[in-house]
Design an enzyme around this catalytic site. Structure first.
Site, PDB file in Angstrom:
ATOM      1  N   PRO A  66       0.726  -1.230  -0.048  1.00  0.00           N
ATOM      2  CA  PRO A  66       0.053   0.236   0.027  1.00  0.00           C
ATOM      3  C   PRO A  66       0.886   1.415  -0.090  1.00  0.00           C
ATOM      4  O   PRO A  66       0.557   2.184  -0.938  1.00  0.00           O
ATOM      5  CB  PRO A  66      -0.983  -0.287   1.151  1.00  0.00           C
ATOM      6  CG  PRO A  66      -0.841  -1.536   1.562  1.00  0.00           C
ATOM      7  CD  PRO A  66       0.238  -2.219   0.996  1.00  0.00           C
ATOM      8  N   LYS A 171       3.678   9.765 -10.006  1.00  0.00           N
ATOM      9  CA  LYS A 171       2.599   8.862  -9.800  1.00  0.00           C
ATOM     10  C   LYS A 171       1.497   9.751  -8.881  1.00  0.00           C
ATOM     11  O   LYS A 171       0.265   9.672  -9.215  1.00  0.00           O
ATOM     12  CB  LYS A 171       2.925   7.702  -9.127  1.00  0.00           C
ATOM     13  CG  LYS A 171       1.853   6.825  -8.812  1.00  0.00           C
ATOM     14  CD  LYS A 171       0.805   6.395  -9.893  1.00  0.00           C
ATOM     15  CE  LYS A 171      -0.353   5.609  -9.425  1.00  0.00           C
ATOM     16  NZ  LYS A 171      -1.095   4.892 -10.582  1.00  0.00           N
TER      17      LYS A 171
HETATM   18  P1  NDP Z   1      -4.214  -4.001  -2.085  1.00  0.00           P
HETATM   19  O1  NDP Z   1      -5.008  -3.070  -0.861  1.00  0.00           O
HETATM   20  O2  NDP Z   1      -5.396  -4.811  -3.128  1.00  0.00           O
HETATM   21  O3  NDP Z   1      -3.120  -5.027  -1.664  1.00  0.00           O
HETATM   22  C1  NDP Z   1      -2.216  -4.534  -0.750  1.00  0.00           C
HETATM   23  C2  NDP Z   1      -1.223  -5.579  -0.716  1.00  0.00           C
HETATM   24  O4  NDP Z   1      -0.244  -5.112   0.345  1.00  0.00           O
HETATM   25  C3  NDP Z   1      -1.728  -6.972  -0.091  1.00  0.00           C
HETATM   26  O5  NDP Z   1      -0.902  -7.970  -0.954  1.00  0.00           O
HETATM   27  C4  NDP Z   1      -1.283  -7.010   1.169  1.00  0.00           C
HETATM   28  O6  NDP Z   1      -1.301  -8.412   1.979  1.00  0.00           O
HETATM   29  C5  NDP Z   1      -0.156  -6.250   1.258  1.00  0.00           C
HETATM   30  N1  NDP Z   1      -0.022  -5.488   2.653  1.00  0.00           N
HETATM   31  C6  NDP Z   1      -0.817  -4.843   3.005  1.00  0.00           C
HETATM   32  N2  NDP Z   1      -0.076  -4.227   4.398  1.00  0.00           N
HETATM   33  C7  NDP Z   1       0.822  -5.003   4.501  1.00  0.00           C
HETATM   34  C8  NDP Z   1       2.020  -5.090   5.546  1.00  0.00           C
HETATM   35  N3  NDP Z   1       1.637  -4.308   6.600  1.00  0.00           N
HETATM   36  N4  NDP Z   1       2.837  -5.999   5.420  1.00  0.00           N
HETATM   37  C9  NDP Z   1       3.133  -6.508   4.361  1.00  0.00           C
HETATM   38  N5  NDP Z   1       2.247  -6.677   3.152  1.00  0.00           N
HETATM   39  C10 NDP Z   1       1.278  -5.799   3.481  1.00  0.00           C
HETATM   40  O7  NDP Z   1      -3.439  -2.876  -2.941  1.00  0.00           O
HETATM   41  P2  NDP Z   1      -3.144  -2.674  -4.657  1.00  0.00           P
HETATM   42  O8  NDP Z   1      -2.661  -4.048  -5.058  1.00  0.00           O
HETATM   43  O9  NDP Z   1      -4.587  -2.191  -5.167  1.00  0.00           O
HETATM   44  O10 NDP Z   1      -2.233  -1.317  -4.550  1.00  0.00           O
HETATM   45  C11 NDP Z   1      -0.710  -1.880  -4.287  1.00  0.00           C
HETATM   46  C12 NDP Z   1      -0.068  -0.423  -4.506  1.00  0.00           C
HETATM   47  O11 NDP Z   1      -0.454  -0.224  -5.987  1.00  0.00           O
HETATM   48  C13 NDP Z   1      -0.688   0.826  -4.092  1.00  0.00           C
HETATM   49  O12 NDP Z   1       0.358   1.548  -3.714  1.00  0.00           O
HETATM   50  C14 NDP Z   1      -1.776   1.325  -4.865  1.00  0.00           C
HETATM   51  O13 NDP Z   1      -1.704   2.645  -4.573  1.00  0.00           O
HETATM   52  C15 NDP Z   1      -0.808   0.924  -6.260  1.00  0.00           C
HETATM   53  N6  NDP Z   1      -1.710   0.931  -7.412  1.00  0.00           N
HETATM   54  C16 NDP Z   1      -2.981   0.478  -7.422  1.00  0.00           C
HETATM   55  C17 NDP Z   1      -3.653   0.463  -8.594  1.00  0.00           C
HETATM   56  C18 NDP Z   1      -4.957  -0.405  -8.595  1.00  0.00           C
HETATM   57  O14 NDP Z   1      -5.730  -0.517  -9.639  1.00  0.00           O
HETATM   58  N7  NDP Z   1      -5.463  -1.268  -7.571  1.00  0.00           N
HETATM   59  C19 NDP Z   1      -3.206   1.082  -9.750  1.00  0.00           C
HETATM   60  C20 NDP Z   1      -1.986   1.801  -9.576  1.00  0.00           C
HETATM   61  C21 NDP Z   1      -1.318   1.725  -8.404  1.00  0.00           C
HETATM   62  P3  NDP Z   1      -2.665  -8.909   2.402  1.00  0.00           P
HETATM   63  O15 NDP Z   1      -3.028  -9.907   1.358  1.00  0.00           O
HETATM   64  O16 NDP Z   1      -2.114  -9.945   3.590  1.00  0.00           O
HETATM   65  O17 NDP Z   1      -3.651  -8.043   2.883  1.00  0.00           O
END
Ligand code: NDP
Length: 317
Positions: A66, A171
């Site tokens: 995140p 970004k």
């Molecule tokens: P999600 O909320 O869907 O997923 C977050 C991921 O991070 C999960 O794998 C989660 O694991 C993991 N996570 C969260 N907290 C922790 C922690 N404390 N330690 C380790 N792992 C952790 O986010 P997105 O995939 O949507 O986004 C990821 C990044 O990409 C962000 O920075 C977002 O802004 C960016 N982004 C997203 C887009 C989109 O369309 N979704 C587009 C462009 C950029 P767990 O499964 O255990 O919760």
């Protein structure tokens, strides 16, 4: 090439899927292990037990979490990333991070002869599935060349933005523009709707005129008027990006009242709608205040649970 991917969220998982094939061998790690196991089912990917375990033997490690805070926290501890990254390897952070956080991470890695790139992406979950993301990269050009085969697996456009932190800054500014468009289109359509101008009629005109944007052309017709509001990109993450953009503008000495106000609006919307709401659901706050449903005068219809779950279409986030 041995690659590790950490963070199999909404966008991380479809990005990583492109690396589960030759010429790559892939190890994955996710905080919730069941998600990693589901991801690896039927794929040639090793599910690692810890961040260090994932990084061991990898030439390139990709993170997609995140915020920069979670990436920084992953470095430490006996089973943290630093314990597994060998000198001469490379960490590519595809998180939409913050420039200061990325510079701190880069400095800690440099002390161990590990290179770093901030490499956030745009193109949304559908772009990740198709492998057509845009990747904006901060860091050394020579390091980017080493990472290019990995980035090209999920990215169609790879742009060197500048030194470490430049990818994050670019970004954040892109995403605060998205936030401005979602919010301002919502305000405008709510006012028109109250005056008796149907939202579909208004959008037909706006989308043939100079007020159009990705929000008016895609997000509102596909997600708001239909009341589908699919969850592809969490509002909490867009609020985070808008906050990074406001901090960045301030740090550059730019008085940025619109960016700052937009960051406040999305921070408050996150407080109201919670951590799981999609970013386009921010318009629900505007609708609630205005006492109107955008598309309610005819173009829209009541949403069903099935519609909420509907996945959609190309959204260049
Ligand atoms: P999600 O909320 O869907 O997923 C977050 C991921 O991070 C999960 O794998 C989660 O694991 C993991 N996570 C969260 N907290 C922790 C922690 N404390 N330690 C380790 N792992 C952790 O986010 P997105 O995939 O949507 O986004 C990821 C990044 O990409 C962000 O920075 C977002 O802004 C960016 N982004 C997203 C887009 C989109 O369309 N979704 C587009 C462009 C950029 P767990 O499964 O255990 O919760």
């Amino acid at each position: 090439m041995h690659v590790a991917f950490l963070g199999l969220g909404a966008i991380g998982a479809p990005m990583a899927r492109h690396l589960a094939q030759p010429p790559f061998t892939l190890a994955v790690w996710n905080r919730t292990r069941a998600t990693a196991e589901r991801f690896a089912t039927g794929l040639p990917a090793r599910v690692a037990h810890t961040p260090a375990d994932a990084a061991r033997g990898a030439e390139v490690v990709v993170t997609c979490l995140p915020t920069s805070r979670e990436v920084e926290a992953l470095l430490d501890g006996p089973e943290g990333l630093l314990a597994g990254l060998a000198p001469g390897t490379l960490l590519v952070d595809c998180t939409s991070g913050d420039p200061d956080g990325s510079r701190r991470i880069a400095a800690r890695l440099a002390a161990r002869d590990v290179a770093f790139l901030d490499a956030p992406v745009s193109g949304g979950t559908s772009g990740a599935e198709r492998g057509t993301l845009t990747v904006m990269v901060g860091g050394d050009a020579a390091v980017l060349d080493r990472a290019r085969p990995v980035l090209a697996a999920f990215g169609a456009k790879i742009v060197h933005a500048g030194p470490v932190g430049a990818g994050d800054a670019l970004k954040a500014i892109n995403n605060v523009l998205l936030a401005v468009h979602v919010w301002s289109t919502g305000e405008g359509l709510a006012a028109l709707e109250k005056a008796g101008v149907r939202a579909d009629v208004a959008l037909e005109v706006i989308n043939a005129s100079s007020g159009r944007s990705n929000s008016s052309e895609n997000l509102f017709p596909e997600r708001v008027l239909t009341r589908a509001f699919p969850r592809t990109f969490r509002l909490a993450l867009l609020a985070k990006d808008a906050g990074i953009a406001a901090d960045f503008a301030r740090a550059q000495g730019v008085d940025a009242p619109l960016i700052t106000r937009t960051a406040e609006l999305f921070r408050d919307a996150r407080g109201v709608l919670g951590e799981e709401a999609d970013h386009v659901e921010a318009v629900r706050v505007i609708e609630e205040q205005a006492g109107v449903t955008i598309g309610g005068a005819g173009a829209g219809h009541a949403e069903t649970p099935e519609e909420r779950a509907t996945d959609v279409l190309e959204q260049p986030l």
